[in-house]
Design an enzyme around this catalytic site. Structure first.
Site, PDB file in Angstrom:
ATOM      1  N   GLY A  86       0.806  -1.216   0.000  1.00 47.42           N
ATOM      2  CA  GLY A  86       0.000   0.000   0.000  1.00 47.42           C
ATOM      3  C   GLY A  86       0.838   1.264   0.000  1.00 47.42           C
ATOM      4  O   GLY A  86       0.530   2.225  -0.718  1.00 47.42           O
ATOM      5  N   ASN A 146      -8.281   3.806   8.243  1.00 43.80           N
ATOM      6  CA  ASN A 146      -7.698   2.691   8.982  1.00 43.80           C
ATOM      7  C   ASN A 146      -7.896   2.795  10.497  1.00 43.80           C
ATOM      8  O   ASN A 146      -7.829   1.800  11.192  1.00 43.80           O
ATOM      9  CB  ASN A 146      -6.208   2.567   8.658  1.00 43.80           C
ATOM     10  CG  ASN A 146      -5.489   3.891   8.665  1.00 43.80           C
ATOM     11  OD1 ASN A 146      -5.892   4.830   7.979  1.00 43.80           O
ATOM     12  ND2 ASN A 146      -4.449   3.993   9.457  1.00 43.80           N
ATOM     13  N   GLN A 179      -7.732  -0.408   3.226  1.00 46.69           N
ATOM     14  CA  GLN A 179      -8.603  -1.004   4.247  1.00 46.69           C
ATOM     15  C   GLN A 179      -9.905  -1.563   3.652  1.00 46.69           C
ATOM     16  O   GLN A 179     -10.580  -2.358   4.289  1.00 46.69           O
ATOM     17  CB  GLN A 179      -8.957   0.026   5.323  1.00 46.69           C
ATOM     18  CG  GLN A 179      -7.806   0.395   6.230  1.00 46.69           C
ATOM     19  CD  GLN A 179      -7.395  -0.729   7.169  1.00 46.69           C
ATOM     20  OE1 GLN A 179      -8.180  -1.602   7.527  1.00 46.69           O
ATOM     21  NE2 GLN A 179      -6.136  -0.715   7.567  1.00 46.69           N
ATOM     22  N   SER A 234      -3.392  -3.498  -0.712  1.00 46.15           N
ATOM     23  CA  SER A 234      -2.295  -4.228  -0.083  1.00 46.15           C
ATOM     24  C   SER A 234      -2.769  -5.606   0.358  1.00 46.15           C
ATOM     25  O   SER A 234      -3.839  -5.738   0.946  1.00 46.15           O
ATOM     26  CB  SER A 234      -1.798  -3.428   1.127  1.00 46.15           C
ATOM     27  OG  SER A 234      -0.783  -4.143   1.781  1.00 46.15           O
ATOM     28  N   HIS A 241      -1.649  -7.773   2.656  1.00 45.63           N
ATOM     29  CA  HIS A 241      -1.638  -8.243   4.048  1.00 45.63           C
ATOM     30  C   HIS A 241      -2.808  -7.712   4.881  1.00 45.63           C
ATOM     31  O   HIS A 241      -2.968  -8.083   6.033  1.00 45.63           O
ATOM     32  CB  HIS A 241      -0.290  -7.944   4.725  1.00 45.63           C
ATOM     33  CG  HIS A 241      -0.059  -6.533   5.133  1.00 45.63           C
ATOM     34  ND1 HIS A 241      -0.226  -6.119   6.440  1.00 45.63           N
ATOM     35  CD2 HIS A 241       0.335  -5.443   4.449  1.00 45.63           C
ATOM     36  CE1 HIS A 241       0.077  -4.825   6.517  1.00 45.63           C
ATOM     37  NE2 HIS A 241       0.414  -4.397   5.335  1.00 45.63           N
ATOM     38  N   THR A 274      12.544  -7.729 -10.178  1.00 40.33           N
ATOM     39  CA  THR A 274      12.036  -9.101 -10.325  1.00 40.33           C
ATOM     40  C   THR A 274      10.828  -9.277  -9.419  1.00 40.33           C
ATOM     41  O   THR A 274      10.865  -8.906  -8.244  1.00 40.33           O
ATOM     42  CB  THR A 274      13.145 -10.111  -9.980  1.00 40.33           C
ATOM     43  OG1 THR A 274      14.248  -9.846 -10.841  1.00 40.33           O
ATOM     44  CG2 THR A 274      12.672 -11.551 -10.151  1.00 40.33           C
ATOM     45  N   CYS A 330       0.503   2.951  13.269  1.00 40.07           N
ATOM     46  CA  CYS A 330       1.444   3.912  12.714  1.00 40.07           C
ATOM     47  C   CYS A 330       1.835   4.966  13.733  1.00 40.07           C
ATOM     48  O   CYS A 330       2.782   5.707  13.530  1.00 40.07           O
ATOM     49  CB  CYS A 330       0.832   4.607  11.506  1.00 40.07           C
ATOM     50  SG  CYS A 330      -0.031   3.470  10.457  1.00 40.07           S
TER      51      CYS A 330
HETATM   52  C1  LIG Z   1      -1.849  -0.465   5.925  1.00 42.61           C
HETATM   53  C2  LIG Z   1      -2.228   0.726   5.157  1.00 42.61           C
HETATM   54  C3  LIG Z   1      -1.348   1.274   4.208  1.00 42.61           C
HETATM   55  C4  LIG Z   1       0.036   0.754   3.994  1.00 42.61           C
HETATM   56  O1  LIG Z   1       0.047  -0.494   3.363  1.00 42.61           O
HETATM   57  P1  LIG Z   1       1.376  -1.386   3.423  1.00 42.61           P
HETATM   58  O2  LIG Z   1       1.094  -2.513   2.498  1.00 42.61           O
HETATM   59  O3  LIG Z   1       1.535  -1.820   4.838  1.00 42.61           O
HETATM   60  O4  LIG Z   1       2.492  -0.522   2.962  1.00 42.61           O
HETATM   61  C5  LIG Z   1      -1.776   2.370   3.488  1.00 42.61           C
HETATM   62  N1  LIG Z   1      -2.998   2.895   3.672  1.00 42.61           N
HETATM   63  C6  LIG Z   1      -3.874   2.389   4.558  1.00 42.61           C
HETATM   64  C7  LIG Z   1      -5.232   3.001   4.694  1.00 42.61           C
HETATM   65  C8  LIG Z   1      -3.514   1.294   5.341  1.00 42.61           C
HETATM   66  O5  LIG Z   1      -4.380   0.818   6.220  1.00 42.61           O
END
Ligand SMILES: *Cc1c(COP(=O)(O)O)cnc(C)c1O
Length: 397
Positions: free
Chosen positions: A69, A149, A177, A197, A199, A235, A323
């Protein structure tokens, strides 16, 4: 352990892990090579691209894999605003964006870009009239997150997309999110750029994507090899991308039942805490909100202290945002909501997944009740407050 911090990250699903494993051992070919081993990797990436694209109704070629993200957010804003052919040097965003957006905005400001940061109302939403008033002849782009978030509020992205269309502006949304959690159609909402993202939806860490609407010319952030149609060198993270694809497909297929299940648990948790603990508030709207998110402020306590006590009892939660951990400042999102500083410091964010159970909710509620009470007993402000209440003939509880 009870894990209630799914906005920070999620457990990788079994299915995603199983799909990824071969690409870490036997199918290790570099997708850019020409032999058959490489073909496996190449096909796996293209399959994942289809799975990811389907979540938001995009075309496969509109999905560019990134490291997550943060990279997608950086890439979108830098490429749009530093483009010499940009419509202008003015960007509109909100005060409650993720640091990946806000810090990129500061960087751009140092390079002569003008940034307007929209306020939010007491429910956590931007005001569309304020957005429209902020548009100038030199405005190039609007970047507003789909869902926050910290407080889970879902912004009116359809309406924002319509405003962007009317004024011929590029619309970027940080949907990290929201992606795979709520339905999003990039076409209907007129979204030009969207960050996601893996994860945050039971995929692996270190992989994500930027959706780039067909026809939009975006210069790369990472230069080098010709991967990702020359837009993102390096890569490819093949196992990561495969895991992202599987997680995205699972999220899309089970979106409705997952959100119903988590919302039911979340509402149960929310109601019991509101009924059983005095002097607590919910931060952000209770309506247009991610199904898995709740954010409380418990008056007279410090959120960090509550977190530490909960952690010692096996409950993983968060004070506002991962964060901010370690920083002395209160959450910028809660401050933008207009909370007094002491309530911004008194927050607890719980973010659920469909894997949580009602038993876990009951246990978490009891632990939260005990520890909030314990912390209040130690609070001089609370002692003063209870004393005053006593004088007025009211008693605590
Ligand atoms: C977690 C998050 C990100 C960052 O994503 P990563 O894959 O951890 O770099 C950016 N924006 C929001 C709203 C998030 O919750």
């Amino acid at each position: 352990m009870i894990y209630l911090d799914n906005a920070a990250t999620t457990q990788v699903s079994e299915k995603a892990v199983r799909a990824m494993l071969p690409y870490m051992n036997c199918k290790y070919g570099n997708p850019s090579s020409i032999y058959e081993l490489a073909e496996h990797s190449k096909h796996a990436i293209e399959h994942a691209r289809k799975q990811v694209a389907q979540v938001i109704g995009a075309k496969e070629k509109e999905i560019y894999f990134t490291s997550g993200g943060s990279e997608s957010d950086n890439w979108a804003l830098m490429a749009v605003m530093l483009d010499p052919k940009a419509k202008g040097r003015h960007l509109i965003t909100s005060k409650i964006e993720h640091p990946a957006i806000l810090k990129t905005c500061s960087y751009l400001e140092e390079r002569g870009i003008d940034v307007t940061y929209l306020d939010i109302d007491e429910q956590g939403f931007i005001r569309l009239e304020q957005l429209e008033r902020a548009i100038r002849p030199d405005t190039a782009c609007i970047s507003i997150m789909t869902a926050n978030n910290e407080i889970g509020t879902i912004q009116p992205i359809y309406e924002i997309g319509q405003i962007a269309k009317r004024h011929k502006l590029i619309f970027h949304t940080d949907a990290v999110q929201a992606f795979g959690h709520i339905p999003i159609s990039v076409k209907e909402c007129n979204i030009h750029l969207l960050s996601a993202s893996a994860h945050k939806l039971h995929g692996p860490k270190g992989v994500g994507c930027l959706y780039v609407q067909e026809g939009l010319e975006l210069s790369p952030l990472i230069r080098g090899g010709g991967q990702e149609s020359e837009k993102r060198a390096g890569t490819e993270n093949v196992p990561g991308i495969v895991g992202f694809g599987v997680a995205a497909e699972e999220a899309r297929k089970h979106m409705f039942e997952n959100s119903r299940a988590t919302m039911r648990l979340r509402n149960y948790l929310m109601k019991r805490i509101l009924w059983e603990i005095p002097y607590v508030r919910i931060n952000g709207s209770t309506k247009m909100r991610l199904p898995n998110n709740v954010n409380f402020s418990f008056q007279f306590i410090n959120g960090e202290s509550l977190l530490i006590l909960l952690d010692s009892e096996g409950i993983c939660a968060s004070a506002a945002s991962a964060c901010h951990t370690g920083s002395a400042k209160p959450s910028h999102v809660l401050m933008a909501l207009g909370l007094p500083e002491e309530l911004a410091y008194a927050s607890l964010r719980l973010t659920l997944s469909a894997d949580n159970t009602k038993e876990e909710m009951d246990m978490a509620i009891e632990r939260i009740k005990e520890n909030v009470e314990k912390l209040r007993e130690m609070s001089p402000d609370f002692a003063d407050f209870s004393c005053e209440q006593g004088k007025n003939g009211l008693s605590y509880k």
